[in-house]
Structures are given as C-alpha cells and as structure tokens.
Design a protein around this motif. Sequence first.
Motif, PDB file in Angstrom:
ATOM      1  N   ARG A  24      48.152  41.738  28.121  1.00  0.00           N
ATOM      2  CA  ARG A  24      49.117  41.108  28.980  1.00  0.00           C
ATOM      3  C   ARG A  24      48.593  40.388  30.356  1.00  0.00           C
ATOM      4  O   ARG A  24      48.677  39.367  30.707  1.00  0.00           O
ATOM      5  CB  ARG A  24      50.300  41.808  29.430  1.00  0.00           C
ATOM      6  CG  ARG A  24      51.320  42.234  28.289  1.00  0.00           C
ATOM      7  CD  ARG A  24      52.493  43.048  28.382  1.00  0.00           C
ATOM      8  NE  ARG A  24      51.961  44.358  28.612  1.00  0.00           N
ATOM      9  CZ  ARG A  24      52.519  45.466  29.247  1.00  0.00           C
ATOM     10  NH1 ARG A  24      53.456  45.053  30.065  1.00  0.00           N
ATOM     11  NH2 ARG A  24      52.125  46.579  29.545  1.00  0.00           N
ATOM     12  N   MET A  25      47.736  41.173  30.822  1.00  0.00           N
ATOM     13  CA  MET A  25      46.779  40.714  32.000  1.00  0.00           C
ATOM     14  C   MET A  25      45.915  39.640  31.796  1.00  0.00           C
ATOM     15  O   MET A  25      45.818  38.683  32.500  1.00  0.00           O
ATOM     16  CB  MET A  25      46.091  41.958  32.779  1.00  0.00           C
ATOM     17  CG  MET A  25      45.483  41.691  34.177  1.00  0.00           C
ATOM     18  SD  MET A  25      46.694  40.683  35.228  1.00  0.00           S
ATOM     19  CE  MET A  25      47.873  42.075  35.942  1.00  0.00           C
ATOM     20  N   LEU A  26      45.332  39.614  30.628  1.00  0.00           N
ATOM     21  CA  LEU A  26      44.517  38.544  30.483  1.00  0.00           C
ATOM     22  C   LEU A  26      45.298  37.386  30.021  1.00  0.00           C
ATOM     23  O   LEU A  26      44.772  36.162  30.469  1.00  0.00           O
ATOM     24  CB  LEU A  26      43.531  38.907  28.949  1.00  0.00           C
ATOM     25  CG  LEU A  26      42.577  39.843  29.301  1.00  0.00           C
ATOM     26  CD1 LEU A  26      41.924  40.370  27.956  1.00  0.00           C
ATOM     27  CD2 LEU A  26      41.381  39.122  30.181  1.00  0.00           C
ATOM     28  N   LEU A  62      47.097  31.905  31.422  1.00  0.00           N
ATOM     29  CA  LEU A  62      48.441  30.958  31.486  1.00  0.00           C
ATOM     30  C   LEU A  62      49.037  30.869  32.665  1.00  0.00           C
ATOM     31  O   LEU A  62      49.571  29.825  33.022  1.00  0.00           O
ATOM     32  CB  LEU A  62      49.487  31.680  30.401  1.00  0.00           C
ATOM     33  CG  LEU A  62      49.213  31.819  28.856  1.00  0.00           C
ATOM     34  CD1 LEU A  62      50.135  32.503  28.333  1.00  0.00           C
ATOM     35  CD2 LEU A  62      48.720  30.590  28.359  1.00  0.00           C
ATOM     36  N   VAL A  63      48.984  31.688  33.542  1.00  0.00           N
ATOM     37  CA  VAL A  63      49.614  31.914  34.856  1.00  0.00           C
ATOM     38  C   VAL A  63      48.714  31.499  36.171  1.00  0.00           C
ATOM     39  O   VAL A  63      48.666  30.501  36.949  1.00  0.00           O
ATOM     40  CB  VAL A  63      50.642  33.062  35.165  1.00  0.00           C
ATOM     41  CG1 VAL A  63      51.168  32.795  36.378  1.00  0.00           C
ATOM     42  CG2 VAL A  63      51.580  33.107  34.095  1.00  0.00           C
ATOM     43  N   PHE A  64      47.717  32.421  36.311  1.00  0.00           N
ATOM     44  CA  PHE A  64      46.927  32.185  37.157  1.00  0.00           C
ATOM     45  C   PHE A  64      45.762  31.261  37.208  1.00  0.00           C
ATOM     46  O   PHE A  64      45.428  30.630  38.418  1.00  0.00           O
ATOM     47  CB  PHE A  64      45.939  33.752  37.427  1.00  0.00           C
ATOM     48  CG  PHE A  64      46.815  34.993  37.812  1.00  0.00           C
ATOM     49  CD1 PHE A  64      48.081  34.801  38.367  1.00  0.00           C
ATOM     50  CD2 PHE A  64      46.246  36.097  37.405  1.00  0.00           C
ATOM     51  CE1 PHE A  64      48.643  36.133  38.311  1.00  0.00           C
ATOM     52  CE2 PHE A  64      47.024  37.304  37.593  1.00  0.00           C
ATOM     53  CZ  PHE A  64      48.411  37.208  38.066  1.00  0.00           C
ATOM     54  N   SER A  65      45.421  30.792  36.282  1.00  0.00           N
ATOM     55  CA  SER A  65      44.678  29.505  36.171  1.00  0.00           C
ATOM     56  C   SER A  65      45.410  28.393  36.494  1.00  0.00           C
ATOM     57  O   SER A  65      44.890  27.455  37.340  1.00  0.00           O
ATOM     58  CB  SER A  65      44.495  29.060  34.667  1.00  0.00           C
ATOM     59  OG  SER A  65      45.548  28.761  33.827  1.00  0.00           O
ATOM     60  N   ARG A  66      46.676  28.305  36.503  1.00  0.00           N
ATOM     61  CA  ARG A  66      47.576  27.178  37.476  1.00  0.00           C
ATOM     62  C   ARG A  66      47.756  27.539  38.693  1.00  0.00           C
ATOM     63  O   ARG A  66      47.586  26.708  39.640  1.00  0.00           O
ATOM     64  CB  ARG A  66      48.948  27.002  36.751  1.00  0.00           C
ATOM     65  CG  ARG A  66      48.822  26.179  35.421  1.00  0.00           C
ATOM     66  CD  ARG A  66      50.487  26.370  34.741  1.00  0.00           C
ATOM     67  NE  ARG A  66      50.581  25.878  33.641  1.00  0.00           N
ATOM     68  CZ  ARG A  66      51.506  24.939  33.317  1.00  0.00           C
ATOM     69  NH1 ARG A  66      52.610  24.991  34.261  1.00  0.00           N
ATOM     70  NH2 ARG A  66      51.605  24.427  31.966  1.00  0.00           N
ATOM     71  N   LEU A  67      47.926  28.889  39.249  1.00  0.00           N
ATOM     72  CA  LEU A  67      47.715  29.207  40.558  1.00  0.00           C
ATOM     73  C   LEU A  67      46.771  28.940  41.203  1.00  0.00           C
ATOM     74  O   LEU A  67      46.721  28.584  42.383  1.00  0.00           O
ATOM     75  CB  LEU A  67      48.425  30.743  40.677  1.00  0.00           C
ATOM     76  CG  LEU A  67      48.561  31.362  41.863  1.00  0.00           C
ATOM     77  CD1 LEU A  67      49.817  30.461  42.548  1.00  0.00           C
ATOM     78  CD2 LEU A  67      48.862  32.657  41.768  1.00  0.00           C
ATOM     79  N   MET A  68      45.424  29.334  40.542  1.00  0.00           N
ATOM     80  CA  MET A  68      44.249  29.183  41.499  1.00  0.00           C
ATOM     81  C   MET A  68      43.452  27.696  41.167  1.00  0.00           C
ATOM     82  O   MET A  68      42.567  27.566  41.596  1.00  0.00           O
ATOM     83  CB  MET A  68      43.299  30.367  40.841  1.00  0.00           C
ATOM     84  CG  MET A  68      43.957  31.909  41.103  1.00  0.00           C
ATOM     85  SD  MET A  68      44.329  32.048  42.946  1.00  0.00           S
ATOM     86  CE  MET A  68      42.675  32.134  43.389  1.00  0.00           C
TER      87      MET A  68
END
Length: 182
Positions: A74-76, A81-87
């Motif tokens: 889930r963390m991967l 999916l989420v942190f790639s957009r955030l960062m």
Amino acid sequence: FFKQKTAYEIRNCDWSSDVCSSDLVQCYKHIGGIVYDDASVVPEAIARASSALNAFGPIATTVLGARSISARIRMLLAKSLVFSRLMYNVCTWSSVPTRALRELNAVYMRTIRRVAGEMRFSAQCRLTDLEVRKMVNEPSIDCCVAKARLNNLAAVLRAPRSEEHTSELQSQFRISYAVFCL
C-alpha cells in the motif's frame, strides 16, 4: 526591460522573419510546472497538493485502506500514485516556504494515515503525525523535499561536464550535503 522575476510567455512568433511578440503574464504553466511573476512556489505547492488529492480520492479506501493488501505494498502504491504527483518538480524550487510545506504535508500525512489505518477523523486515533510516520517508517515531508533536491543535485553532478565545471559542482554538493547533515 524585464525584471528578473517576471514570468513571460512568447506568442505570435514568425520564426522565419525573427519577429516575435511577448506578453507579460502573472503566471506561466509549462509541462506541469507553474512559474509566478513574484517567484512564489506556494501556488505551485497548492496545485501539487490538489493533483495528489485527485489521485488519492478514488483509491483511498479501496486500495490504500484495504487490509487485505500488505502495508508495504500500500505504501509503494501511495508513493507511485500519490506522492509522485505531490513531489513533482519540488527538487527545482530554490527555497521552500513554510506555507508550501504545510500544503504538501497535509496530503502527505493524509495518505500515510490512510495506509497506517490511523485517520484523523476517527475518535480513537490519538497518535501524532510523528508516531504515525514511525509506524510506517516514513520520513517527514521536509526530509522528502531535501532528499529530492539532493538527488537532483547529484544527477546534475553525474552529468558529463568539463573537468573544471565538475569540480566546482562537487564542492557545492559537499557543502549542501554537510548543511543537510547538520
């Protein structure tokens, strides 16, 4: 002529005759990045957070909150999916104001809390953000931003350059790394 911090957009170019006109704009968006005339990254951080939340919403309960999927997976998934957009592009920011970090951190912690099963809206959740991050072994958002900036610098240093230019960049990298370690 143009101030250093002014964003501008080139329009109506006739490249064959070298005649171009340009318009001053308050905001210029290019390949997902936003440049503002006052050089602020806060609007960019708000856009990053919004984009990450749009990715987070549909998968929050079905994927990131699913106990049938291991926490590691889930963390991967959250990272891809989420942190790639955030960062996205934070490594290019010359400075990161507190407001920008707050915007990024809200989505970051919301996602981590979902993966850990310790959402803030739950009455029985009394864990701090630090305790939740320790549960899933994740760093703070400012550490993630610093790591992204250092990784970008390392990539620049590894790029083929002249020997003189490389030694100057390597000394700047050592200084940045030493400051980061403090």
